[in-house]
Design a protein around this motif. Sequence first.
Motif, PDB file in Angstrom:
ATOM      1  N   MET A 148      49.219  23.934  55.870  1.00  0.00           N
ATOM      2  CA  MET A 148      47.781  23.700  55.755  1.00  0.00           C
ATOM      3  C   MET A 148      47.513  22.200  55.772  1.00  0.00           C
ATOM      4  SD  MET A 148      45.117  25.120  52.846  1.00  0.00           S
ATOM      5  CE  MET A 148      45.224  26.772  53.526  1.00  0.00           C
ATOM      6  N   GLY A 149      46.411  21.803  56.413  1.00  0.00           N
ATOM      7  CA  GLY A 149      46.065  20.394  56.518  1.00  0.00           C
ATOM      8  C   GLY A 149      45.646  19.806  55.192  1.00  0.00           C
ATOM      9  N   GLU A 150      45.411  18.500  55.199  1.00  0.00           N
ATOM     10  CA  GLU A 150      45.012  17.804  53.983  1.00  0.00           C
ATOM     11  C   GLU A 150      43.652  18.299  53.511  1.00  0.00           C
ATOM     12  OE1 GLU A 150      44.392  13.204  52.430  1.00  0.00           O
ATOM     13  OE2 GLU A 150      45.172  13.635  54.443  1.00  0.00           O
ATOM     14  N   LYS A 151      43.514  18.439  52.209  1.00  0.00           N
ATOM     15  CA  LYS A 151      42.257  18.923  51.655  1.00  0.00           C
ATOM     16  C   LYS A 151      41.158  17.874  51.782  1.00  0.00           C
ATOM     17  CE  LYS A 151      44.489  21.760  48.083  1.00  0.00           C
ATOM     18  NZ  LYS A 151      44.575  22.003  46.610  1.00  0.00           N
ATOM     19  N   LEU A 152      39.937  18.346  51.969  1.00  0.00           N
ATOM     20  CA  LEU A 152      38.788  17.447  51.943  1.00  0.00           C
ATOM     21  C   LEU A 152      38.492  17.051  50.510  1.00  0.00           C
ATOM     22  CD1 LEU A 152      36.131  18.953  54.398  1.00  0.00           C
ATOM     23  CD2 LEU A 152      37.268  16.751  54.600  1.00  0.00           C
ATOM     24  N   LYS A 153      38.232  15.762  50.286  1.00  0.00           N
ATOM     25  CA  LYS A 153      37.881  15.273  48.955  1.00  0.00           C
ATOM     26  C   LYS A 153      36.362  15.311  48.800  1.00  0.00           C
ATOM     27  CE  LYS A 153      41.904  12.218  48.732  1.00  0.00           C
ATOM     28  NZ  LYS A 153      42.401  12.536  50.105  1.00  0.00           N
ATOM     29  N   VAL A 154      35.884  16.175  47.902  1.00  0.00           N
ATOM     30  CA  VAL A 154      34.454  16.404  47.709  1.00  0.00           C
ATOM     31  C   VAL A 154      34.026  15.856  46.358  1.00  0.00           C
ATOM     32  CG1 VAL A 154      32.606  18.122  47.614  1.00  0.00           C
ATOM     33  CG2 VAL A 154      34.595  18.509  49.097  1.00  0.00           C
ATOM     34  N   GLY A 155      33.042  14.965  46.360  1.00  0.00           N
ATOM     35  CA  GLY A 155      32.468  14.457  45.115  1.00  0.00           C
ATOM     36  C   GLY A 155      31.247  15.267  44.751  1.00  0.00           C
ATOM     37  N   LEU A 156      31.275  15.892  43.586  1.00  0.00           N
ATOM     38  CA  LEU A 156      30.161  16.733  43.129  1.00  0.00           C
ATOM     39  C   LEU A 156      29.363  15.962  42.086  1.00  0.00           C
ATOM     40  CD1 LEU A 156      29.787  19.705  44.081  1.00  0.00           C
ATOM     41  CD2 LEU A 156      30.535  20.380  41.802  1.00  0.00           C
ATOM     42  N   ILE A 157      28.108  15.659  42.385  1.00  0.00           N
ATOM     43  CA  ILE A 157      27.261  14.894  41.464  1.00  0.00           C
ATOM     44  C   ILE A 157      26.211  15.824  40.876  1.00  0.00           C
ATOM     45  CG2 ILE A 157      25.760  12.892  41.184  1.00  0.00           C
ATOM     46  CD1 ILE A 157      27.003  11.660  43.638  1.00  0.00           C
ATOM     47  N   TYR A 158      26.096  15.837  39.546  1.00  0.00           N
ATOM     48  CA  TYR A 158      25.161  16.775  38.901  1.00  0.00           C
ATOM     49  C   TYR A 158      24.691  16.210  37.566  1.00  0.00           C
ATOM     50  CZ  TYR A 158      29.406  17.952  36.358  1.00  0.00           C
ATOM     51  OH  TYR A 158      30.552  17.876  35.604  1.00  0.00           O
ATOM     52  N   TYR A 217      39.633  26.188  46.685  1.00  0.00           N
ATOM     53  CA  TYR A 217      40.446  25.024  46.330  1.00  0.00           C
ATOM     54  C   TYR A 217      41.687  24.883  47.214  1.00  0.00           C
ATOM     55  CZ  TYR A 217      37.333  24.126  42.485  1.00  0.00           C
ATOM     56  OH  TYR A 217      36.224  23.825  41.753  1.00  0.00           O
ATOM     57  N   ASN A 218      41.879  25.807  48.147  1.00  0.00           N
ATOM     58  CA  ASN A 218      42.891  25.593  49.180  1.00  0.00           C
ATOM     59  C   ASN A 218      42.389  24.634  50.254  1.00  0.00           C
ATOM     60  OD1 ASN A 218      44.909  27.406  48.167  1.00  0.00           O
ATOM     61  ND2 ASN A 218      43.630  29.118  48.871  1.00  0.00           N
ATOM     62  N   LYS A 219      41.055  24.484  50.326  1.00  0.00           N
ATOM     63  CA  LYS A 219      40.436  23.604  51.323  1.00  0.00           C
ATOM     64  C   LYS A 219      39.961  22.281  50.744  1.00  0.00           C
ATOM     65  CE  LYS A 219      38.340  27.308  54.153  1.00  0.00           C
ATOM     66  NZ  LYS A 219      37.030  27.809  54.660  1.00  0.00           N
ATOM     67  N   TYR A 220      39.550  22.314  49.455  1.00  0.00           N
ATOM     68  CA  TYR A 220      38.856  21.162  48.899  1.00  0.00           C
ATOM     69  C   TYR A 220      39.504  20.659  47.617  1.00  0.00           C
ATOM     70  CZ  TYR A 220      35.278  23.214  51.916  1.00  0.00           C
ATOM     71  OH  TYR A 220      34.613  23.749  52.986  1.00  0.00           O
ATOM     72  N   ASP A 221      39.493  19.346  47.465  1.00  0.00           N
ATOM     73  CA  ASP A 221      39.859  18.682  46.221  1.00  0.00           C
ATOM     74  C   ASP A 221      38.551  18.157  45.638  1.00  0.00           C
ATOM     75  OD1 ASP A 221      41.014  17.357  44.134  1.00  0.00           O
ATOM     76  OD2 ASP A 221      41.893  15.760  45.345  1.00  0.00           O
ATOM     77  N   VAL A 222      38.070  18.786  44.569  1.00  0.00           N
ATOM     78  CA  VAL A 222      36.734  18.501  44.055  1.00  0.00           C
ATOM     79  C   VAL A 222      36.794  17.533  42.881  1.00  0.00           C
ATOM     80  CG1 VAL A 222      34.627  19.505  43.093  1.00  0.00           C
ATOM     81  CG2 VAL A 222      35.940  20.778  44.802  1.00  0.00           C
ATOM     82  N   LYS A 223      35.983  16.482  42.962  1.00  0.00           N
ATOM     83  CA  LYS A 223      35.882  15.487  41.901  1.00  0.00           C
ATOM     84  C   LYS A 223      34.467  15.514  41.319  1.00  0.00           C
ATOM     85  CE  LYS A 223      40.026  13.918  42.702  1.00  0.00           C
ATOM     86  NZ  LYS A 223      41.128  14.067  41.730  1.00  0.00           N
ATOM     87  N   PRO A 224      34.301  15.986  40.084  1.00  0.00           N
ATOM     88  CA  PRO A 224      32.964  16.056  39.504  1.00  0.00           C
ATOM     89  C   PRO A 224      32.499  14.720  38.926  1.00  0.00           C
ATOM     90  CG  PRO A 224      34.560  17.098  38.040  1.00  0.00           C
ATOM     91  CD  PRO A 224      35.319  16.610  39.231  1.00  0.00           C
ATOM     92  N   PHE A 225      31.217  14.443  39.084  1.00  0.00           N
ATOM     93  CA  PHE A 225      30.579  13.252  38.522  1.00  0.00           C
ATOM     94  C   PHE A 225      29.310  13.691  37.817  1.00  0.00           C
ATOM     95  CE2 PHE A 225      33.104  11.901  42.063  1.00  0.00           C
ATOM     96  CZ  PHE A 225      33.769  10.794  41.573  1.00  0.00           C
ATOM     97  N   TYR A 226      29.290  13.469  36.525  1.00  0.00           N
ATOM     98  CA  TYR A 226      28.175  13.907  35.692  1.00  0.00           C
ATOM     99  C   TYR A 226      27.291  12.716  35.330  1.00  0.00           C
ATOM    100  CZ  TYR A 226      25.849  15.242  31.316  1.00  0.00           C
ATOM    101  OH  TYR A 226      24.935  15.457  30.321  1.00  0.00           O
ATOM    102  N   ILE A 227      25.986  12.854  35.554  1.00  0.00           N
ATOM    103  CA  ILE A 227      25.012  11.838  35.163  1.00  0.00           C
ATOM    104  C   ILE A 227      24.301  12.346  33.913  1.00  0.00           C
ATOM    105  CG2 ILE A 227      23.027  10.453  35.838  1.00  0.00           C
ATOM    106  CD1 ILE A 227      23.751  10.949  38.741  1.00  0.00           C
ATOM    107  N   THR A 228      24.371  11.584  32.833  1.00  0.00           N
ATOM    108  CA  THR A 228      23.742  11.995  31.586  1.00  0.00           C
ATOM    109  C   THR A 228      22.224  11.878  31.699  1.00  0.00           C
ATOM    110  OG1 THR A 228      23.639   9.808  30.554  1.00  0.00           O
ATOM    111  CG2 THR A 228      25.731  11.008  30.382  1.00  0.00           C
ATOM    112  N   LYS A 229      21.543  12.423  30.715  1.00  0.00           N
ATOM    113  CA  LYS A 229      20.082  12.334  30.689  1.00  0.00           C
ATOM    114  C   LYS A 229      19.608  10.894  30.578  1.00  0.00           C
ATOM    115  CE  LYS A 229      18.340  16.783  29.095  1.00  0.00           C
ATOM    116  NZ  LYS A 229      17.544  17.477  28.048  1.00  0.00           N
ATOM    117  N   ARG A 230      20.458  10.020  30.073  1.00  0.00           N
ATOM    118  CA  ARG A 230      20.099   8.599  29.946  1.00  0.00           C
ATOM    119  C   ARG A 230      20.513   7.790  31.172  1.00  0.00           C
ATOM    120  NH1 ARG A 230      21.968  10.329  24.988  1.00  0.00           N
ATOM    121  NH2 ARG A 230      20.462  10.212  23.272  1.00  0.00           N
ATOM    122  N   GLY A 231      21.148   8.438  32.131  1.00  0.00           N
ATOM    123  CA  GLY A 231      21.517   7.754  33.360  1.00  0.00           C
ATOM    124  C   GLY A 231      22.932   7.233  33.404  1.00  0.00           C
ATOM    125  N   GLY A 232      23.742   7.503  32.369  1.00  0.00           N
ATOM    126  CA  GLY A 232      25.141   7.090  32.401  1.00  0.00           C
ATOM    127  C   GLY A 232      25.959   7.999  33.307  1.00  0.00           C
TER     128      GLY A 232
END
Length: 362
Positions: free
Chosen positions: A1-11, A34-49
């Motif tokens: 299988m080829g290299e996984k796509l790196k997906v940034g999840l912002i929420y 997850y055989n296709k994607y390497d998911v990196k989550p990014f959380y934005i707090t209510k205060r913007g951090g």
Amino acid sequence: MGEKLKVGLIYGGRSGEHEVSLQTALSVLQAFDYNKYDVKPFYITKRGGWLTGSFLPAAPASVDELQFKEQQSAQSSAITSLFDGISTAAGASLDVVFPLLHGTFGEDGTIQGLLEMANLPYVGAGVLTSAVGMDKIMMKKIFAHEGLPQCVYRSFNRTQWEKDPGFFIMEIEVSIGYPCFIKPANLGSSVGISKARNRDELQAAVAYALRYDRKVVVEEFVDAREIEVSVLGNDEPRVSVPGEIISSGDFYDYQAKYIDGKSVMQIPAELPSETAEAVRSMAQRAYLAIDGSGLSRMDFFLRKEDGKLFINEVNTMPGFTPFSMYPLMWKESGIAYRELLDSLITLALERYAAKQQLQYSS
């Protein structure tokens, strides 16, 4: 299988729809292949951090008590997190970003602008389309230019209202009458919306709407069925079967959408074939008029009296849990939830590749 796509999840995010975004992110994280994607989550707090790490799929006790393995300081600015934090924390540059932010600071072109500056592919509408989709006044002007039928409305900003409220009250009473709906121009999930039945309620509703935005839209009441369709694509969009919202309340407000659980979704909507086709055709016209890309949910009114169809609004980042209208209408149209995620990422990469062919200097 080829290299996984790196997906940034912002929420998360600073908007009043923070909790809705958390529901969407959790659903998407659980559905990815997850055989296709390497998911990196990014959380934005209510205060913007901005925080990044591992999202644990458990309901948080409160918004800022997510079970999160923090790797970044919450004091990082959005710019620092985007240009430095996202790429370095992920260990390598991301292949594509999936912003799952609803409402202000997410669905309005702001995060899209940051991603454009960082030259990162991202899922969903671009800067202009996102901004137009969020601003109901600009959206209505574009739909009017396209010749799409809409209910009667009036709009004004805070300064205009405070300078001469009597003028706008008179104009509303003459051109729209009661009952009418009062909405902040820039907000989602029916937050800040009121129904006014007389002058006193109108003035109170305008004051309430101005708590959420400096611009206000007042719309006529239409005794109508609420019909929706899902749109998927870039320059050649596909449109799902129509669905219908049967609200538990006087109108489909935040309470009816997310809290009482009594509103009913009818998918597909029980419509004559010619009406269903008219809805789908109008949705495609509206999507192209605002230069849509990726996804949108289009909302319509079907007047009970004579079957006349009105476009109500567009949502460029609609609710995206498996129980939300957008994916449910696609499921009924033959596209499963996981397949939708694949399609959206493919569309984001296609749009990005096309933009890289453009020349930005002589």
